[in-house]
Design an enzyme around this catalytic site. Structure first.
Site, PDB file in Angstrom:
ATOM      1  NE  ARG A 150     114.704  55.137  16.546  1.00  0.00           N
ATOM      2  CZ  ARG A 150     115.964  54.963  16.858  1.00  0.00           C
ATOM      3  NH1 ARG A 150     116.508  55.701  17.805  1.00  0.00           N
ATOM      4  NH2 ARG A 150     116.693  54.065  16.223  1.00  0.00           N
ATOM      5  NE  ARG A 172     117.679  49.246  14.421  1.00  0.00           N
ATOM      6  CZ  ARG A 172     117.047  49.818  15.451  1.00  0.00           C
ATOM      7  NH1 ARG A 172     115.785  49.547  15.694  1.00  0.00           N
ATOM      8  NH2 ARG A 172     117.684  50.652  16.238  1.00  0.00           N
ATOM      9  CE  LYS A 177     125.149  53.235  18.740  1.00  0.00           C
ATOM     10  NZ  LYS A 177     124.339  52.010  18.755  1.00  0.00           N
ATOM     11  NE  ARG A 199     114.901  53.533  20.817  1.00  0.00           N
ATOM     12  CZ  ARG A 199     116.151  53.597  20.372  1.00  0.00           C
ATOM     13  NH1 ARG A 199     117.030  54.376  20.968  1.00  0.00           N
ATOM     14  NH2 ARG A 199     116.534  52.876  19.342  1.00  0.00           N
ATOM     15  NE  ARG A 217     124.505  52.056  12.933  1.00  0.00           N
ATOM     16  CZ  ARG A 217     124.004  52.852  13.877  1.00  0.00           C
ATOM     17  NH1 ARG A 217     124.441  54.073  14.031  1.00  0.00           N
ATOM     18  NH2 ARG A 217     123.068  52.407  14.686  1.00  0.00           N
TER      19      ARG A 217
HETATM   20  P1  B4P Z   1     119.771  54.243  23.039  1.00  0.00           P
HETATM   21  O1  B4P Z   1     120.693  54.949  23.908  1.00  0.00           O
HETATM   22  O2  B4P Z   1     118.775  55.109  22.317  1.00  0.00           O
HETATM   23  O3  B4P Z   1     120.443  53.315  21.926  1.00  0.00           O
HETATM   24  P2  B4P Z   1     121.402  53.562  20.705  1.00  0.00           P
HETATM   25  O4  B4P Z   1     122.519  52.629  20.934  1.00  0.00           O
HETATM   26  O5  B4P Z   1     121.719  55.014  20.543  1.00  0.00           O
HETATM   27  O6  B4P Z   1     120.444  53.119  19.468  1.00  0.00           O
HETATM   28  P3  B4P Z   1     120.405  52.912  17.902  1.00  0.00           P
HETATM   29  O7  B4P Z   1     121.594  52.145  17.428  1.00  0.00           O
HETATM   30  O8  B4P Z   1     119.060  52.320  17.661  1.00  0.00           O
HETATM   31  O9  B4P Z   1     120.322  54.285  17.190  1.00  0.00           O
HETATM   32  P4  B4P Z   1     120.870  55.100  15.986  1.00  0.00           P
HETATM   33  O10 B4P Z   1     120.069  56.315  16.104  1.00  0.00           O
HETATM   34  O11 B4P Z   1     122.345  55.234  16.028  1.00  0.00           O
HETATM   35  O12 B4P Z   1     119.028  53.183  23.939  1.00  0.00           O
HETATM   36  C1  B4P Z   1     117.999  52.320  23.484  1.00  0.00           C
HETATM   37  C2  B4P Z   1     116.906  52.154  24.544  1.00  0.00           C
HETATM   38  O13 B4P Z   1     117.444  51.526  25.706  1.00  0.00           O
HETATM   39  C3  B4P Z   1     116.317  53.477  25.036  1.00  0.00           C
HETATM   40  O14 B4P Z   1     114.927  53.331  25.161  1.00  0.00           O
HETATM   41  C4  B4P Z   1     116.948  53.693  26.396  1.00  0.00           C
HETATM   42  O15 B4P Z   1     116.121  54.412  27.277  1.00  0.00           O
HETATM   43  C5  B4P Z   1     117.165  52.272  26.877  1.00  0.00           C
HETATM   44  N1  B4P Z   1     118.347  52.149  27.763  1.00  0.00           N
HETATM   45  C6  B4P Z   1     119.555  52.769  27.597  1.00  0.00           C
HETATM   46  N2  B4P Z   1     120.397  52.413  28.594  1.00  0.00           N
HETATM   47  C7  B4P Z   1     119.734  51.508  29.379  1.00  0.00           C
HETATM   48  C8  B4P Z   1     120.055  50.769  30.566  1.00  0.00           C
HETATM   49  N3  B4P Z   1     121.261  50.867  31.157  1.00  0.00           N
HETATM   50  N4  B4P Z   1     119.140  49.924  31.095  1.00  0.00           N
HETATM   51  C9  B4P Z   1     117.903  49.826  30.512  1.00  0.00           C
HETATM   52  N5  B4P Z   1     117.509  50.511  29.404  1.00  0.00           N
HETATM   53  C10 B4P Z   1     118.417  51.342  28.840  1.00  0.00           C
HETATM   54  O16 B4P Z   1     120.525  54.315  14.597  1.00  0.00           O
HETATM   55  C11 B4P Z   1     119.241  54.187  14.021  1.00  0.00           C
HETATM   56  C12 B4P Z   1     119.308  53.808  12.523  1.00  0.00           C
HETATM   57  O17 B4P Z   1     119.861  54.919  11.752  1.00  0.00           O
HETATM   58  C13 B4P Z   1     120.234  52.634  12.120  1.00  0.00           C
HETATM   59  O18 B4P Z   1     119.581  51.375  12.237  1.00  0.00           O
HETATM   60  C14 B4P Z   1     120.555  52.980  10.620  1.00  0.00           C
HETATM   61  O19 B4P Z   1     119.521  52.607   9.740  1.00  0.00           O
HETATM   62  C15 B4P Z   1     120.647  54.490  10.633  1.00  0.00           C
HETATM   63  N6  B4P Z   1     122.045  54.967  10.820  1.00  0.00           N
HETATM   64  C16 B4P Z   1     122.510  55.660  11.909  1.00  0.00           C
HETATM   65  N7  B4P Z   1     123.831  55.925  11.773  1.00  0.00           N
HETATM   66  C17 B4P Z   1     124.211  55.381  10.583  1.00  0.00           C
HETATM   67  C18 B4P Z   1     125.466  55.301   9.893  1.00  0.00           C
HETATM   68  N8  B4P Z   1     126.579  55.818  10.426  1.00  0.00           N
HETATM   69  N9  B4P Z   1     125.510  54.663   8.688  1.00  0.00           N
HETATM   70  C19 B4P Z   1     124.399  54.138   8.138  1.00  0.00           C
HETATM   71  N10 B4P Z   1     123.180  54.175   8.746  1.00  0.00           N
HETATM   72  C20 B4P Z   1     123.082  54.785   9.958  1.00  0.00           C
END
Ligand code: B4P
Length: 193
Positions: free
Chosen positions: A134, A146, A14, A128, A89
């Site tokens: 992180r 998670r 995302k 990552r 979420r």
């Molecule tokens: P990202 O792009 O970073 O993944 P994400 O889906 O944004 O991650 P996440 O769910 O962990 O994050 P959030 O900050 O929302 O990609 C992950 C990795 O994959 C990277 O290293 C990237 O380079 C790699 N990658 C991407 N695309 C790829 C591809 N095509 N091929 C290979 N590799 C690839 O959440 C973090 C925490 O914050 C949650 O667990 C929760 O505790 C809290 N939180 C956030 N929002 C919340 C909410 N609304 N309510 C309650 N808690 C919340």
């Protein structure tokens, strides 16, 4: 105003895809994960509270996140459209978002969901974790927690938007550019409607 939710499990890309979408479509990017990490870095009371949940792989309580989103929204009164990344979420967050958008006389136009297998997700997150600093990415137990939280608390959000015909799945495996082009195709179609 056109408002998009980018949906998907932890590590589904995302954040990665949001950066590209913001550059192309000039959305205001609202990532609750980034906002929470900024609060932690600034050592605010909200950040200290959030950290205790995030380090365990749990969701931060709804009232904390909803308040933070409302404030961010108020800072961007002139936005032409929002990209919600990692929000909502929970169903309570989805309902709060609906209320907020209604007050601003707008709505969610589409929800695009990145589909990625769990094994691929674990490998991306551990990878990552080697460089991101992180704490929620370095421990496989926390990562699995998670996913459990996602399955229990976040998948009902998908049903919430399916019922109103705003939900679309996108294959989230393959190169970053090929996924981006799938997202753009889906988005362009929705924007024409
Ligand atoms: P990202 O792009 O970073 O993944 P994400 O889906 O944004 O991650 P996440 O769910 O962990 O994050 P959030 O900050 O929302 O990609 C992950 C990795 O994959 C990277 O290293 C990237 O380079 C790699 N990658 C991407 N695309 C790829 C591809 N095509 N091929 C290979 N590799 C690839 O959440 C973090 C925490 O914050 C949650 O667990 C929760 O505790 C809290 N939180 C956030 N929002 C919340 C909410 N609304 N309510 C309650 N808690 C919340």
């Amino acid at each position: 105003m056109f408002n998009l939710i980018l949906f998907g499990p932890p590590g589904s890309g995302k954040g990665t895809q949001s950066e590209k979408l913001v550059e192309k479509y000039e959305f205001v990017h609202l990532s609750t994960g980034n906002l929470l990490r900024q609060e932690i870095a600034d050592k605010t009371p909200l950040g200290l509270e959030a950290k205790s949940f995030m380090d365990k792989g749990q969701l931060v309580p709804d009232e904390v996140v909803i308040g933070m989103v409302d404030s961010y929204f108020d800072l961007h009164k002139d936005a032409r459209g929002f990209l919600f990344d990692g929000y909502p979420r929970t169903v309570a967050q989805a309902e709060a978002l609906d209320k907020l958008l209604k007050l601003k006389k707008t709505e969610i136009n589409t929800v695009l969901a990145l589909e990625v297998s769990e094994e691929e997700l674990v490998s991306r997150l551990l990878n990552r974790g080697k460089t991101s600093g992180r704490s929620d990415d370095t421990n496989e137990e926390v990562i699995r927690k998670r996913f459990a939280v996602y399955n229990n608390e976040t998948t009902p959000v998908a049903d919430y938007y399916k019922k109103i015909n705003k939900f679309e799945s996108i294959k989230g495996e393959g190169s970053i550019d090929s996924i981006f082009s799938r997202i753009c195709d889906a988005l362009d179609k929705r924007m024409k409607k």
